[in-house]
Write an enzyme that holds these catalytic residues in place. Structure first.
Site: not given
Length: 292
Positions: A96, A171, A239
């Site tokens: 990701s 995502k 993150k």
């Protein structure tokens, strides 16, 4: 059967590699911590000694690493994917990362004769173990079609969502929804506990109605038990929410709930809880209510 290299055998990467072995593929795995590769070898795969070693003879390479700089580092250099993968190799990056970085790396890989796909996954550790991940894929349609038999070894819902970078954009949206749901669930459980309600019974009935969700199903029990062993670490969700808020700013849009929860997750990580499961956001909710 397909010869597959899996680079990054962490919480998600190792079970994905094991499922590919079980599906009948030939799998070589590389990880910076060699004991993870040894577990793959025990299950019938091969423990590679380097990225280049893993790529030897590979038709498909899957990368599953924590962040954008890790993918960039894997792509380049003498031991990197671009230098060592054979022309025509399908590169599935299941990490990701930032959508713009995914597009940049894909352009470089495509120029070198590779077939890149950004294919981040959702479903957590249990989804990886069960081989039922949801996979959102960006890249060329023909490359997606060629990679689909491999992706079906690790996922259940597999959708081509657009060109390179699109998988990472979807995502990011996924992580926004999950984070807000986790915080809402944390507040709901705090509310139920404050009134002395049978929380197990409450979650059972809530799960059967419109409030039901996979977040409730998978994270409710962890919150009730105060068991925050990582399935997906708060540091990684922090993150990902940075990706969401940064990309939203670049697009000129606002994500008020997402921005607020991003601050809560960031606070939890700053307190030293980045290694906990993202359901550990409940700890901050408890602390805010004086119920640590």
């Amino acid at each position: 059967m397909t010869n597959i290299a899996v680079i990054g055998l962490g919480i998600m990467g190792l079970p994905m590699a094991l499922n590919l072995v079980q599906a009948g593929h030939t799998v070589a795995g590389f990880n910076r911590s060699p004991e993870r590769a040894e577990r793959l070898a025990e299950a019938g795969g091969r423990a590679a000694t380097s990225v280049a070693d893993a790529l030897a003879g590979a038709e498909v390479v899957i990368t599953m690493v924590p962040d954008s700089p890790d993918v960039v580092a894997l792509a380049g250099g003498d031991d990197g994917i671009i230098a060592n993968a054979a022309p025509g190799t399908i590169w599935i990056d299941a990490s990701s990362i930032r959508p713009d970085v995914a597009k940049q790396v894909a352009d470089e890989a495509r120029a070198a004769g590779l077939r890149p796909l950004d294919a981040p996954v959702s479903g957590g550790e249990q989804g990886a173990i069960d081989g039922v991940l949801s996979i959102m894929v960006g890249g060329e349609q023909s490359d997606f079609d060629a990679a689909l038999p491999v992706l079906q070894g690790v996922g259940k819902t597999i959708v081509h969502v657009g060109p390179s970078g699109a998988g990472q954009t979807v995502k990011a949206a996924n992580q926004l929804i999950v984070a807000v749901n986790i915080q809402a669930l944390a507040e709901a459980i705090l509310f139920l506990e404050a009134y002395g309600v049978d929380t197990e019974a409450a979650l059972a009935v809530l799960g059967g109605g419109l409030a039901g969700s996979k977040v409730l199903d998978q994270k409710g029990r962890k919150m009730l038990d105060r068991d925050f062993a990582p399935g997906f670490r708060l540091a990684l969700h922090n993150k990902d929410l940075g990706i969401v808020t940064g990309a939203a700013r670049e697009a000129g849009i606002v994500v008020p709930l997402g921005a607020h929860v991003a601050q809560l997750v960031g606070s939890t990580v700053a307190k030293g809880d980045g290694g906990l499961d993202h359901s550990g956001l409940f700890k901050l909710t408890l602390a805010a209510a004086g119920r640590e």
